[in-house]
Design an enzyme around this catalytic site. Sequence first.
Site, PDB file in Angstrom:
ATOM      1  N   LYS A 111     -48.572  26.613 -40.384  1.00 16.83           N
ATOM      2  CA  LYS A 111     -47.325  26.820 -41.128  1.00 16.83           C
ATOM      3  C   LYS A 111     -47.393  28.066 -42.013  1.00 16.83           C
ATOM      4  CE  LYS A 111     -45.580  22.127 -40.870  1.00 16.83           C
ATOM      5  NZ  LYS A 111     -46.641  21.427 -40.085  1.00 16.83           N
TER       6      LYS A 111
HETATM    7  C1  LIG Z   1     -46.458  20.826 -38.846  1.00 15.49           C
HETATM    8  C2  LIG Z   1     -47.642  20.685 -37.987  1.00 15.49           C
HETATM    9  C3  LIG Z   1     -47.541  20.433 -36.597  1.00 15.49           C
HETATM   10  C4  LIG Z   1     -46.215  20.185 -35.894  1.00 15.49           C
HETATM   11  O1  LIG Z   1     -45.386  21.317 -35.863  1.00 15.49           O
HETATM   12  P1  LIG Z   1     -43.836  21.176 -35.489  1.00 15.49           P
HETATM   13  O2  LIG Z   1     -43.257  22.538 -35.686  1.00 15.49           O
HETATM   14  O3  LIG Z   1     -43.284  20.156 -36.457  1.00 15.49           O
HETATM   15  O4  LIG Z   1     -43.756  20.713 -34.097  1.00 15.49           O
HETATM   16  C5  LIG Z   1     -48.710  20.384 -35.859  1.00 15.49           C
HETATM   17  N1  LIG Z   1     -49.919  20.546 -36.440  1.00 15.49           N
HETATM   18  C6  LIG Z   1     -50.069  20.795 -37.765  1.00 15.49           C
HETATM   19  C7  LIG Z   1     -51.422  20.952 -38.333  1.00 15.49           C
HETATM   20  C8  LIG Z   1     -48.940  20.881 -38.586  1.00 15.49           C
HETATM   21  O5  LIG Z   1     -49.088  21.113 -39.903  1.00 15.49           O
END
Ligand SMILES: *Cc1c(COP(=O)(O)O)cnc(C)c1O
Length: 468
Positions: A111
């Site tokens: 993120k």
């Molecule tokens: C948020 C997150 C995901 C999922 O991502 P999306 O965009 O919601 O599909 C997968 N792995 C980690 C470590 C995350 O923080």
Amino acid sequence: MILMKYISTRGGINPVSFSDSVLMGLANDGGLLLPSEIPDVSANLADWRKMSFVDLAFAVMSEFTDLPHKDLRAILSRSYLSFRHPEITPLVSVGNIHVLELFHGPTLAFKDVALQFLGNLFEYLMKSGGLHLNILGATSGDTGSAAIAGIKGRDRIRIFVLHPHGRTSKTQELQMTTVLDENVHNIAVDGTFDDCQMIVKSLFNDLEFKSKYALGSINSINWARLLAQVVYYFYAAFRAMDITSADRVSFSVPTGNFGDIFAGYMAARMGLPVEKLVLATNENDILSRFFQTGVYIPAEVQATISPSMDIQVASNFERYLYYKLSEDSGRLRDMMNRFESERRISLEVADGEKVDDLINACSVDTVSTLRTIGDFYNNYGYLLDPHSAVGVCAGVQNLEKRVPMICLATAHAAKFSQAIIDAVGKDIAKHPLIDGLAGLPTRCLVARASVDEIRSCIEAVCNKGAND
Ligand SMILES: *Cc1c(COP(=O)(O)O)cnc(C)c1O
């Protein structure tokens, strides 16, 4: 060049500019914002292949934004300084797959790639417009720390993050509450993550409050986040083509809100030669069921070892549906309205056909996830975090000859060290940024799970700021 405009999936707003779409977050008609058309970049691929990550980010994003080029460049250069790897998102070959490491940012999760950019972008938009913004969000753990890392210390922006008191992991809590910058406000709510989300939603629906305090959102419904993620699909495909001399690639993506994989879907629609997108869920398998059957029905959320994917109703799915329905916003609106009351969406899928030829869907359970972590550690000395392991397990199941499989690694294993202990029997997932959290001073408000109480907290902080 014609500047890209943004429309709502539900067709109820006049087209807006990129900058306005970033500030709007959710479209004002309740839909999600999308570019009015998808640029075909096939002719640029040969040039783009030679570019560094930051130059490529500039090339991809200038197709979609209205920012002066020198400003976009400056924002991008700043955004990726906080990454600890010179390639930002390096591709590493492990066994017969390729791991796209997206966890070299400040909070060790993918993120950061989008939220470091969004933090700089918000600050730029506030400065150039002479505006102020109060970001409000709820988190079950990962999003909060990445958002805080993107916003801390910035001019003209405060961030309020609600987390369920004592219900996130200790590491996740410390990654948020050890940030002491004046503009960061952590609120531990005596309640569940759902309570936190409900409170945030009510405050956003209080339009008078929302406009008086200029509330903004940083969750993955924001198009700018997805745009930042489109970049690494191109970057990784080029690196895999360099290594293997293949001319098409596949991706396996661990999925919760359908955000990350939607970015891959956009890259494919823009002309990146993608053979398959493998959609990987944990036991919360609403999306994999949909792609297997055409029926979308939420179930109870189950707690798993990949908590950032413990989601039933995926906030970005509507964007995909819009394209699936041939961009017919009337039909989409009907479908979403019916979903509100019936909690069910179903598409007709002819016998022997798939919902989408591009997308292979797969649900991976806890046993297989732990086995994948163990196998990759024992066979290759490579540690996968449990989210990445869900994607890798699905990727391995979908390997095809002569098509490189790029598996997105979304977090550093040290963030989820208990799962590593369960998988390999040793506490070996370490990172100095995580070890360094213990003993640091923290700052956090504790509040009851009440909309009025949280509203008062925000008012108190903002009004104090105004009188300083
Ligand atoms: C948020 C997150 C995901 C999922 O991502 P999306 O965009 O919601 O599909 C997968 N792995 C980690 C470590 C995350 O923080």
